[in-house]
Design an enzyme around this catalytic site. Structure first.
Site, PDB file in Angstrom:
ATOM      1  N   LEU A  74       1.137  19.429  38.679  1.00 12.01           N
ATOM      2  CA  LEU A  74       1.458  18.039  38.355  1.00 12.01           C
ATOM      3  C   LEU A  74       1.242  17.116  39.557  1.00 12.01           C
ATOM      4  O   LEU A  74       1.041  15.912  39.386  1.00 12.01           O
ATOM      5  CB  LEU A  74       2.904  17.936  37.861  1.00 12.01           C
ATOM      6  CG  LEU A  74       3.192  18.732  36.573  1.00 12.01           C
ATOM      7  CD1 LEU A  74       4.682  18.696  36.242  1.00 12.01           C
ATOM      8  CD2 LEU A  74       2.382  18.202  35.396  1.00 12.01           C
ATOM      9  N   LYS A  91      -0.197  33.236  20.481  1.00 17.13           N
ATOM     10  CA  LYS A  91      -0.647  31.931  19.964  1.00 17.13           C
ATOM     11  C   LYS A  91      -2.110  32.047  19.556  1.00 17.13           C
ATOM     12  O   LYS A  91      -2.962  32.397  20.367  1.00 17.13           O
ATOM     13  CB  LYS A  91      -0.470  30.883  21.080  1.00 17.13           C
ATOM     14  CG  LYS A  91      -1.054  29.519  20.723  1.00 17.13           C
ATOM     15  CD  LYS A  91      -0.825  28.514  21.839  1.00 17.13           C
ATOM     16  CE  LYS A  91      -1.553  27.219  21.565  1.00 17.13           C
ATOM     17  NZ  LYS A  91      -1.532  26.305  22.702  1.00 17.13           N
ATOM     18  N   PRO A 128      -8.150  26.488  15.938  1.00 18.09           N
ATOM     19  CA  PRO A 128      -7.963  27.896  16.300  1.00 18.09           C
ATOM     20  C   PRO A 128      -8.703  28.259  17.578  1.00 18.09           C
ATOM     21  O   PRO A 128      -9.696  27.622  17.941  1.00 18.09           O
ATOM     22  CB  PRO A 128      -8.627  28.626  15.126  1.00 18.09           C
ATOM     23  CG  PRO A 128      -9.741  27.715  14.702  1.00 18.09           C
ATOM     24  CD  PRO A 128      -9.307  26.302  15.034  1.00 18.09           C
ATOM     25  N   VAL A 181       9.347  22.407  31.667  1.00 18.66           N
ATOM     26  CA  VAL A 181       8.650  22.548  30.382  1.00 18.66           C
ATOM     27  C   VAL A 181       7.281  23.157  30.680  1.00 18.66           C
ATOM     28  O   VAL A 181       6.938  23.379  31.832  1.00 18.66           O
ATOM     29  CB  VAL A 181       8.483  21.187  29.659  1.00 18.66           C
ATOM     30  CG1 VAL A 181       9.739  20.777  28.956  1.00 18.66           C
ATOM     31  CG2 VAL A 181       7.994  20.126  30.614  1.00 18.66           C
ATOM     32  N   ALA A 218       3.196  25.849  39.150  1.00 20.37           N
ATOM     33  CA  ALA A 218       2.012  25.691  40.016  1.00 20.37           C
ATOM     34  C   ALA A 218       2.194  26.434  41.333  1.00 20.37           C
ATOM     35  O   ALA A 218       1.297  27.147  41.796  1.00 20.37           O
ATOM     36  CB  ALA A 218       1.741  24.207  40.271  1.00 20.37           C
ATOM     37  N   SER A 224      12.957  23.681  46.554  1.00 21.60           N
ATOM     38  CA  SER A 224      14.336  23.244  46.625  1.00 21.60           C
ATOM     39  C   SER A 224      15.019  23.446  45.281  1.00 21.60           C
ATOM     40  O   SER A 224      14.670  22.797  44.299  1.00 21.60           O
ATOM     41  CB  SER A 224      14.355  21.754  47.011  1.00 21.60           C
ATOM     42  OG  SER A 224      15.575  21.185  46.664  1.00 21.60           O
ATOM     43  N   ALA A 283       3.207  26.407  26.337  1.00 18.19           N
ATOM     44  CA  ALA A 283       2.073  26.847  25.517  1.00 18.19           C
ATOM     45  C   ALA A 283       0.825  26.915  26.389  1.00 18.19           C
ATOM     46  O   ALA A 283       0.633  26.082  27.277  1.00 18.19           O
ATOM     47  CB  ALA A 283       1.858  25.873  24.365  1.00 18.19           C
ATOM     48  N   THR A 299      -3.118  22.207  28.261  1.00 16.04           N
ATOM     49  CA  THR A 299      -4.137  22.421  29.293  1.00 16.04           C
ATOM     50  C   THR A 299      -3.612  22.407  30.728  1.00 16.04           C
ATOM     51  O   THR A 299      -4.367  22.710  31.659  1.00 16.04           O
ATOM     52  CB  THR A 299      -5.243  21.350  29.170  1.00 16.04           C
ATOM     53  OG1 THR A 299      -4.636  20.078  28.936  1.00 16.04           O
ATOM     54  CG2 THR A 299      -6.185  21.676  28.036  1.00 16.04           C
ATOM     55  N   GLY A 352       7.911  25.199  44.122  1.00 13.16           N
ATOM     56  CA  GLY A 352       8.026  26.517  43.491  1.00 13.16           C
ATOM     57  C   GLY A 352       8.186  26.422  41.983  1.00 13.16           C
ATOM     58  O   GLY A 352       8.952  27.174  41.389  1.00 13.16           O
TER      59      GLY A 352
HETATM   60  P1  FAD Z   1       7.320  21.158  39.006  1.00 10.05           P
HETATM   61  O1  FAD Z   1       7.725  22.096  37.939  1.00 10.05           O
HETATM   62  O2  FAD Z   1       7.894  19.773  38.950  1.00 10.05           O
HETATM   63  O3  FAD Z   1       7.657  21.837  40.385  1.00 10.05           O
HETATM   64  C1  FAD Z   1       7.735  21.098  41.567  1.00 10.05           C
HETATM   65  C2  FAD Z   1       8.323  21.945  42.660  1.00 10.05           C
HETATM   66  O4  FAD Z   1       8.322  21.195  43.854  1.00 10.05           O
HETATM   67  C3  FAD Z   1       9.757  22.379  42.410  1.00 10.05           C
HETATM   68  O5  FAD Z   1       9.939  23.713  42.834  1.00 10.05           O
HETATM   69  C4  FAD Z   1      10.557  21.466  43.317  1.00 10.05           C
HETATM   70  O6  FAD Z   1      11.756  22.041  43.736  1.00 10.05           O
HETATM   71  C5  FAD Z   1       9.582  21.298  44.471  1.00 10.05           C
HETATM   72  N1  FAD Z   1       9.831  20.093  45.244  1.00 10.05           N
HETATM   73  C6  FAD Z   1       9.603  18.816  44.893  1.00 10.05           C
HETATM   74  N2  FAD Z   1      10.019  17.978  45.863  1.00 10.05           N
HETATM   75  C7  FAD Z   1      10.482  18.761  46.851  1.00 10.05           C
HETATM   76  C8  FAD Z   1      11.069  18.495  48.126  1.00 10.05           C
HETATM   77  N3  FAD Z   1      11.263  17.253  48.573  1.00 10.05           N
HETATM   78  N4  FAD Z   1      11.457  19.536  48.874  1.00 10.05           N
HETATM   79  C9  FAD Z   1      11.282  20.829  48.454  1.00 10.05           C
HETATM   80  N5  FAD Z   1      10.751  21.135  47.263  1.00 10.05           N
HETATM   81  C10 FAD Z   1      10.365  20.108  46.470  1.00 10.05           C
HETATM   82  N6  FAD Z   1       1.663  22.690  30.460  1.00 10.05           N
HETATM   83  C11 FAD Z   1       1.095  23.612  29.670  1.00 10.05           C
HETATM   84  O7  FAD Z   1       0.164  24.304  30.116  1.00 10.05           O
HETATM   85  N7  FAD Z   1       1.523  23.793  28.379  1.00 10.05           N
HETATM   86  C12 FAD Z   1       2.464  23.003  27.835  1.00 10.05           C
HETATM   87  O8  FAD Z   1       2.843  23.217  26.686  1.00 10.05           O
HETATM   88  C13 FAD Z   1       3.021  21.968  28.625  1.00 10.05           C
HETATM   89  N8  FAD Z   1       3.941  21.109  28.118  1.00 10.05           N
HETATM   90  C14 FAD Z   1       4.388  20.082  28.898  1.00 10.05           C
HETATM   91  C15 FAD Z   1       5.218  19.093  28.345  1.00 10.05           C
HETATM   92  C16 FAD Z   1       5.641  18.003  29.124  1.00 10.05           C
HETATM   93  C17 FAD Z   1       6.463  16.926  28.516  1.00 10.05           C
HETATM   94  C18 FAD Z   1       5.284  17.936  30.484  1.00 10.05           C
HETATM   95  C19 FAD Z   1       5.755  16.808  31.346  1.00 10.05           C
HETATM   96  C20 FAD Z   1       4.488  18.908  31.030  1.00 10.05           C
HETATM   97  C21 FAD Z   1       4.006  19.961  30.252  1.00 10.05           C
HETATM   98  N9  FAD Z   1       3.139  20.914  30.779  1.00 10.05           N
HETATM   99  C22 FAD Z   1       2.585  21.858  29.969  1.00 10.05           C
HETATM  100  C23 FAD Z   1       2.802  20.889  32.184  1.00 10.05           C
HETATM  101  C24 FAD Z   1       3.589  21.966  32.927  1.00 10.05           C
HETATM  102  O9  FAD Z   1       4.968  21.765  32.736  1.00 10.05           O
HETATM  103  C25 FAD Z   1       3.281  21.890  34.409  1.00 10.05           C
HETATM  104  O10 FAD Z   1       1.894  21.918  34.583  1.00 10.05           O
HETATM  105  C26 FAD Z   1       3.867  23.069  35.126  1.00 10.05           C
HETATM  106  O11 FAD Z   1       5.222  23.195  34.864  1.00 10.05           O
HETATM  107  C27 FAD Z   1       3.642  22.939  36.612  1.00 10.05           C
HETATM  108  O12 FAD Z   1       4.513  22.039  37.183  1.00 10.05           O
HETATM  109  P2  FAD Z   1       4.520  21.958  38.758  1.00 10.05           P
HETATM  110  O13 FAD Z   1       4.791  23.301  39.303  1.00 10.05           O
HETATM  111  O14 FAD Z   1       3.273  21.271  39.173  1.00 10.05           O
HETATM  112  O15 FAD Z   1       5.704  20.940  39.059  1.00 10.05           O
END
Ligand code: FAD
Length: 511
Positions: free
Chosen positions: A337, A81, A99, A50, A17, A42, A53, A348, A14
């Site tokens: 991710l 932006k 830009p 994070v 993504a 969880s 942008a 991106t 959650g």
């Molecule tokens: P997460 O945010 O890690 O979410 C994972 C989810 O899975 C959580 O809800 C967690 O609770 C759940 N989960 C995991 N394991 C379990 C389990 N065992 N049981 C139950 N639930 C579980 N993107 C941009 O577009 N612009 C930016 O400026 C940008 N800056 C970034 C800077 C950094 C340093 C990083 C690392 C990333 C950046 N990103 C950026 C990428 C962006 O943060 C991610 O694409 C976005 O947050 C999506 O993350 P996610 O939902 O895939 O993963």
């Protein structure tokens, strides 16, 4: 009615993504007969926290969901932006802006930049930046929406994205998804049940032994790739040879008064630092190569280069540049991710979530899971990652810095073929090439090619239809129009306040 429809989708995770997927899927497929969507997350594990942008395509996603922009900007503490300012990337003391939108005006049926190149060769040293309304307005802290009703004004084609609080965006989407019937289950997944014969995922098991069963599983579990990697062992394509930064330390700080509608990226000895001003705070992070600098030192560099007081302890994140070899395996599709990560240099990742969802909606399977759909999904995903990788590598490769091992390494390492080709084409002919329907447009490639110091030796022959004097005169007129238009735009602070948001720092702190 067909009997092999997907009846139950389980979204694992959650973060941004997971909730983007849930919101889009419930909006688009919510009416499908008997379809249930359940999201498991969880609180104990949390999100990456994070990702602030974005690029202009986010507007398409929000429009698809019927989101009202003002409401969204207020609810996520968003700012506008107009592009990204790159400081010290080419060499120390140098800066340029990438830009959104366009430069100048195409003339005689050829792209504007050929006339600019011709002007340069005729002795006009004015930088490309001043021909972009996005750059001039952005650096002056000004913003306005595009006005397509004034086709002769550069404001008609200005393009924009947002900077927002990612956790508030996820919360905002969650409300919408739940209103459309998505069921949220709180719990930590401790096991995955796979069919003994086919290997298809049948259920995830929570720590309290509850089972969450489904037909289609969307792995949004973040870097760990709970299903796609830990259960199905999809394998990872590692691109750290070209993109060697593998860690980031992030910290929010108080805003400064200088509220430009730009993300800023400042190159440092072992990587680069981001600065993302939101309404209520500024997000900062140092993305670095752990081979070049230790974590403590990186945090010290970050803390020494903030606009205001830090608002939290610095947070360390580890990653590797690349993507899962297959984002879709059997009945599991990895989005976010869990599917891969290319560092945030051009913001991106959220876009990759969006296109992953769009592709899945287009190729939404039945319980037969036809190989031909899966193969197409995977092929298009890999191509998209590779296109973005090439654009990012250009920033690192075309540098003139001699002050650290990282910059020497990036310059001396042969880039992917697509980058060499584009560099070569620009240097020899002045042409900017955009392959197939790759994400970054000619404007983007041009901005970074020129910004990073690539010198074109030629321009389109048809630019000679204008004499040197005529070219210089037209260039001067265009930059005057850009400057005048920017000067008439309101400051971003005023604009946000007029829309019911309060970007003014003092107002925010008092509220
Ligand atoms: P997460 O945010 O890690 O979410 C994972 C989810 O899975 C959580 O809800 C967690 O609770 C759940 N989960 C995991 N394991 C379990 C389990 N065992 N049981 C139950 N639930 C579980 N993107 C941009 O577009 N612009 C930016 O400026 C940008 N800056 C970034 C800077 C950094 C340093 C990083 C690392 C990333 C950046 N990103 C950026 C990428 C962006 O943060 C991610 O694409 C976005 O947050 C999506 O993350 P996610 O939902 O895939 O993963």
């Amino acid at each position: 009615m067909r009997g092999d429809r997907i009846r139950k989708v389980v979204i694992v995770g959650g973060g941004t993504a997971g909730w983007m997927t849930a919101a889009a899927m419930s909006q688009i497929l919510g009416e499908m007969p008997d379809l249930t969507i359940e999201l498991v997350e969880s609180d104990e594990i949390g999100t990456v926290g994070v990702g602030e942008a974005t690029i202009p395509q986010i507007n398409l996603f929000n429009a698809l969901l019927g989101i009202d922009e003002r409401d969204f900007v207020r609810s996520t503490n968003a700012t506008y932006k107009l592009g990204i300012e790159f400081r010290d990337w080419t060499r120390i003391g140098h800066s340029y802006v990438h830009p959104f939108g366009f430069y100048g005006l195409d003339m005689l049926g050829i792209e504007f930049h050929h006339h600019w190149l011709k002007g340069r060769m005729a002795g006009d040293a004015v930088p490309l930046d001043v021909y972009s309304l996005g750059v001039v307005a952005g650096l002056a802290g000004r913003f306005a929406h595009p006005s397509p009703d004034q086709p002769n004004s550069p404001l008609s084609r200005i393009a924009y994205a947002f900077q927002f609080d990612a956790s508030l965006y996820a919360k905002y989407l969650r409300q919408r998804a739940e209103a459309l019937g998505v069921r949220r289950t709180e719990g930590r997944i401790v096991d995955v049940v796979q069919n003994g014969e086919t290997g298809f995922v049948e259920a995830v098991v929570l720590s309290d032994e509850r089972l969450v069963e489904g037909d289609l599983f969307i792995d949004c579990s973040g870097f760990r790739g709970l299903l796609i990697e830990q259960a199905l062992q999809g394998g990872f394509e590692d691109w750290s040879k070209w993109l060697p930064c593998d860690r980031a330390v992030a910290v929010p700080c108080e805003n400064s008064d200088d509220q430009q509608p730009l993300t800023r990226s400042t190159a440092r000895l072992a990587g680069w630092q981001w600065r993302i001003p939101l309404q209520h705070r500024t997000g900062n992070g140092y993305v670095y190569s752990s081979a070049q600098i230790g974590d403590d030192e990186a945090a010290d560099v970050l803390l020494a280069n903030l606009d205001g007081a830090a608002l939290a302890e610095p947070r360390l994140l580890r990653f590797k540049a690349g993507h899962r070899k297959k984002a879709w395996i059997k009945n599991v599709v990895a989005i976010g991710l869990a599917g891969g990560f290319l560092e945030p240099l051009e913001s991106t990742s959220i876009h990759l979530i969006q296109t992953g969802i769009a592709r899945l909606m287009t190729l939404f399977p039945t319980r037969r899971f036809d190989d031909i759909e899966i193969e197409r999904y995977n092929r298009l995903t890999v191509r998209e990652y590779a296109d973005i990788r090439d654009f990012l590598v250009l920033h690192y490769h075309a540098n003139e810095r001699t002050d650290s091992e990282l910059w020497r390494y990036c310059r001396e390492t042969a880039p992917p073929e697509g980058v060499s080709y584009k560099l070569d084409m620009f240097r020899r002919t002045g042409r900017v090439i955009r392959e197939h329907d790759e994400l970054f447009t000619e404007t983007s490639w041009l901005a970074v090619l020129v910004g990073q110091g690539a010198e074109a030796q030629n321009y389109h022959p048809a630019a000679d239809i204008l004499s040197d004097a005529e070219t210089l005169q037209r260039l001067a007129h265009i930059r005057e129009v850009v400057a005048q238009t920017a000067a008439m735009m309101p400051t971003q602070n005023d604009y946000l306040q007029r829309q019911g948001s309060a970007s003014n720092v003092t107002l925010r702190r008092a509220s």
